[in-house]
Design a protein around this motif. Sequence first.
Motif, PDB file in Angstrom:
ATOM      1  N   HIS A   1       0.834  -1.207   0.000  1.00  0.00           N
ATOM      2  CA  HIS A   1       0.000   0.000   0.000  1.00  0.00           C
ATOM      3  C   HIS A   1       0.866   1.254   0.000  1.00  0.00           C
ATOM      4  O   HIS A   1       0.542   2.243  -0.667  1.00  0.00           O
ATOM      5  CB  HIS A   1      -0.930   0.019   1.208  1.00  0.00           C
ATOM      6  N   ALA A   2       1.971   1.214   0.741  1.00  0.00           N
ATOM      7  CA  ALA A   2       2.892   2.359   0.772  1.00  0.00           C
ATOM      8  C   ALA A   2       3.500   2.586  -0.607  1.00  0.00           C
ATOM      9  O   ALA A   2       3.629   3.724  -1.060  1.00  0.00           O
ATOM     10  CB  ALA A   2       3.994   2.127   1.802  1.00  0.00           C
TER      11      ALA A   2
ATOM     12  N   LEU B   1      -4.951   0.636  16.237  1.00  0.00           N
ATOM     13  CA  LEU B   1      -5.373   1.900  16.829  1.00  0.00           C
ATOM     14  C   LEU B   1      -6.892   1.958  16.863  1.00  0.00           C
ATOM     15  O   LEU B   1      -7.542   1.695  15.851  1.00  0.00           O
ATOM     16  CB  LEU B   1      -4.857   3.087  16.014  1.00  0.00           C
ATOM     17  N   PRO B   2      -7.463   2.281  18.013  1.00  0.00           N
ATOM     18  CA  PRO B   2      -8.917   2.416  18.060  1.00  0.00           C
ATOM     19  C   PRO B   2      -9.346   3.721  17.396  1.00  0.00           C
ATOM     20  O   PRO B   2      -8.914   4.790  17.793  1.00  0.00           O
ATOM     21  CB  PRO B   2      -9.219   2.445  19.557  1.00  0.00           C
TER      22      PRO B   2
ATOM     23  N   ASN C   1      -9.932  10.470  10.818  1.00  0.00           N
ATOM     24  CA  ASN C   1      -8.837  10.123   9.924  1.00  0.00           C
ATOM     25  C   ASN C   1      -7.518  10.469  10.610  1.00  0.00           C
ATOM     26  O   ASN C   1      -7.108  11.616  10.647  1.00  0.00           O
ATOM     27  CB  ASN C   1      -8.981  10.874   8.601  1.00  0.00           C
ATOM     28  N   ILE C   2      -6.870   9.471  11.166  1.00  0.00           N
ATOM     29  CA  ILE C   2      -5.646   9.688  11.919  1.00  0.00           C
ATOM     30  C   ILE C   2      -4.469   9.948  10.996  1.00  0.00           C
ATOM     31  O   ILE C   2      -3.635  10.774  11.261  1.00  0.00           O
ATOM     32  CB  ILE C   2      -5.347   8.483  12.833  1.00  0.00           C
ATOM     33  N   PHE C   3      -4.369   9.249   9.904  1.00  0.00           N
ATOM     34  CA  PHE C   3      -3.213   9.375   9.009  1.00  0.00           C
ATOM     35  C   PHE C   3      -3.576  10.188   7.805  1.00  0.00           C
ATOM     36  O   PHE C   3      -4.364   9.989   7.053  1.00  0.00           O
ATOM     37  CB  PHE C   3      -2.690   8.008   8.570  1.00  0.00           C
TER      38      PHE C   3
ATOM     39  N   GLY D   1      -3.545   4.144   4.859  1.00  0.00           N
ATOM     40  CA  GLY D   1      -3.935   4.516   6.220  1.00  0.00           C
ATOM     41  C   GLY D   1      -4.732   3.422   6.910  1.00  0.00           C
ATOM     42  O   GLY D   1      -4.514   3.127   8.087  1.00  0.00           O
ATOM     43  N   GLN D   2      -5.659   2.802   6.193  1.00  0.00           N
ATOM     44  CA  GLN D   2      -6.460   1.718   6.764  1.00  0.00           C
ATOM     45  C   GLN D   2      -5.575   0.536   7.132  1.00  0.00           C
ATOM     46  O   GLN D   2      -5.736  -0.057   8.195  1.00  0.00           O
ATOM     47  CB  GLN D   2      -7.563   1.280   5.789  1.00  0.00           C
TER      48      GLN D   2
END
Length: 70
Positions: free
Chosen positions: A24-25, A61-62, A68-70, A52-53
Amino acid sequence: MQTAKTSTPLRQLALHSTTTCSSHATAYGKCIVAAYTDVRKDSCKQEFEKFGQCLREAVCLPCDDKENIF
């Protein structure tokens, strides 16, 4: 004497971004490289979201879908 290794969240993120989520990266990186001269909003959104997912699942990570954390 053996030292204890700690697994910090940053180390987990670094590990998973280069191993578990490497495909994915790579896809996200290729998209960025292909579009860097003509950057547009959301041009690599799909690749970014998949990366990110993958990271969220890998480091457990909860978070909910709205955050959207990333």
